[in-house]
Design a protein around this motif. Structure first.
Motif, PDB file in Angstrom:
ATOM      1  N   SER A  39      -9.128  88.426  94.090  1.00  0.00           N
ATOM      2  CA  SER A  39      -9.914  87.601  95.007  1.00  0.00           C
ATOM      3  C   SER A  39     -10.893  88.334  95.991  1.00  0.00           C
ATOM      4  CB  SER A  39      -8.680  86.967  96.054  1.00  0.00           C
ATOM      5  OG  SER A  39      -7.765  86.334  95.411  1.00  0.00           O
ATOM      6  N   TYR A  66     -12.201  80.434  94.837  1.00  0.00           N
ATOM      7  CA  TYR A  66     -11.229  79.313  94.728  1.00  0.00           C
ATOM      8  C   TYR A  66     -10.220  79.875  93.637  1.00  0.00           C
ATOM      9  CZ  TYR A  66     -15.138  76.749  96.765  1.00  0.00           C
ATOM     10  OH  TYR A  66     -16.168  76.461  97.821  1.00  0.00           O
ATOM     11  N   LYS A  67      -9.066  79.964  94.443  1.00  0.00           N
ATOM     12  CA  LYS A  67      -7.918  80.515  93.460  1.00  0.00           C
ATOM     13  C   LYS A  67      -6.982  79.631  93.039  1.00  0.00           C
ATOM     14  CE  LYS A  67      -7.595  84.092  92.725  1.00  0.00           C
ATOM     15  NZ  LYS A  67      -8.316  84.744  91.358  1.00  0.00           N
ATOM     16  N   GLN A  76      -5.166  80.742  98.751  1.00  0.00           N
ATOM     17  CA  GLN A  76      -5.909  79.994  98.044  1.00  0.00           C
ATOM     18  C   GLN A  76      -7.455  80.091  97.864  1.00  0.00           C
ATOM     19  OE1 GLN A  76      -4.422  76.734  96.605  1.00  0.00           O
ATOM     20  NE2 GLN A  76      -2.559  78.229  97.240  1.00  0.00           N
ATOM     21  N   GLY A  77      -7.717  81.308  98.546  1.00  0.00           N
ATOM     22  CA  GLY A  77      -9.136  81.733  98.247  1.00  0.00           C
ATOM     23  C   GLY A  77     -10.053  81.502  99.573  1.00  0.00           C
ATOM     24  N   GLY A  79     -12.982  80.421  99.679  1.00  0.00           N
ATOM     25  CA  GLY A  79     -13.924  79.017  99.601  1.00  0.00           C
ATOM     26  C   GLY A  79     -15.307  79.452  99.888  1.00  0.00           C
ATOM     27  N   GLU A  80     -15.979  78.587 100.529  1.00  0.00           N
ATOM     28  CA  GLU A  80     -17.215  78.657 100.859  1.00  0.00           C
ATOM     29  C   GLU A  80     -17.823  80.072 101.480  1.00  0.00           C
ATOM     30  OE1 GLU A  80     -20.147  75.713 102.787  1.00  0.00           O
ATOM     31  OE2 GLU A  80     -18.513  74.376 101.636  1.00  0.00           O
ATOM     32  N   GLN A 106     -17.170  71.694  93.258  1.00  0.00           N
ATOM     33  CA  GLN A 106     -17.433  72.953  93.491  1.00  0.00           C
ATOM     34  C   GLN A 106     -18.686  73.346  92.765  1.00  0.00           C
ATOM     35  OE1 GLN A 106     -13.639  75.032  92.546  1.00  0.00           O
ATOM     36  NE2 GLN A 106     -12.685  74.149  94.548  1.00  0.00           N
TER      37      GLN A 106
END
Ligand code: PEP
Ligand code: MN
Length: 286
Positions: A39, A66-67, A76-77, A79-80, A106
């Motif tokens: 990640s 994005y996990k 969960q990551g 993201g942006e 995404q």
């Protein structure tokens, strides 16, 4: 192979070479090395990975934003924000990046920041997602489903090809079996079979297969020996501190050692591990 008319080998020596950047491609004589953390956690973390791994060298930087996590309560990551980090490190180090796309929504943002879109194991049979990345003009890294047969794997690639994207790289990452000592079972037989059945590049992810860092290097060398076109390996500046998949993460030092150890194995099977001069190091860090 059932209706895999676009992926299938038409004649035995035809190989598709996929370009990921000006000087990085996969499927030719050079082995592709993709490395980085499970990640994306911070800019500092990704900077550290990119600057240390120039000497390996790795050709592509990985990091999930994005996990797909088994537990909804797990990280969960980023993201942006993580995508922006990837875009920054990609630009500063002139290093192509690959990251996972979990949903159709995404795709646009990921395609704008990454050089290759990863479809994870859990989505290998998400046919709407496969059709959607089939309409993108970026290479796709398709990981084998947790319990997908070779035929299902090839047909998933065929979905992407048949929707207009010819740039698909397959990734064997281990399949589920009864023994939990290893996280999954690395199916090198599938790699050999795929290289005979299809013309697309096939790479191997020994990290998710093994689940334990001490097994990764030997599996990586075995993958190259049996004809894989590249490797995707998880590594981290502080492996034990990784927010996800810590147990399988290599240290950056071990990652460099591993890449060097691949050279004689690659040479024995007529392949080459690129040397560090193809890597253009950090120009300016703002
Ligand atoms: C990954 O590469 O980070 C990943 C989640 O892998 P897989 O989809 O193979 O489990
Ligand atoms: Mn992982």
């Amino acid at each position: 192979m059932l209706n895999a008319k676009l992926a299938a080998q038409s004649h035995s020596d035809h190989r598709t070479i996929i370009k990921l950047s000006e000087n990085v491609s996969v499927g030719g004589q050079d082995i592709l090395i993709v490395g980085g953390p499970c990640s994306v956690e911070s800019l500092e973390q990704m900077e550290s990975v990119a600057s240390h791994l120039g000497e390996a060298p790795i050709q592509v930087l990985r990091g999930g934003v994005y996990k797909p996590r088994t537990s909804p309560y797990a990280f969960q990551g980023m993201g942006e924000e993580g995508l922006n980090i990837l875009a920054t490190v990609r630009r500063r180090h002139n290093l192509p990046v690959v990251t996972e796309v979990m949903s159709i929504a995404q795709i646009e943002a990921v395609a704008a920041s990454a050089d290759m879109l990863q479809i994870g194991s859990r989505n290998m049979q998400n046919y709407d997602l496969l059709k959607a990345v089939g309409q993108v003009s970026k290479p796709v890294l398709l990981k084998r489903g947790l319990s997908a047969t070779i035929e299902e794997f090839v047909l998933a690639a065929e979905y992407i090809l048949s929707h207009g994207n010819p740039q698909v790289v397959l990734c064997e990452r281990g399949i589920r079996s009864f023994d939990s000592y290893t996280r999954n079972v690395l199916d090198l037989g599938a790699v050999v079979a795929l290289k005979q059945l299809i013309h697309l590049p096939v790479i191997v992810d020994p990290s998710h297969a093994a689940g334990k860092r001490e097994l990764v290097a030997d599996l990586a060398r075995a993958a190259i020996a049996c004809g894989a076109d590249g490797l995707m390996i998880e590594c981290h500046p502080e492996p034990e501190e990784s927010v996800s998949d810590a147990r399988q993460a290599l240290s950056l030092e071990d990652m460099v050692k591993l890449v060097h150890s691949l050279r004689p194995v690659a040479a024995a099977v007529g392949r080459r591990v690129p040397v560090a001069k193809s890597y253009r190091p950090l120009l300016q860090c703002v």
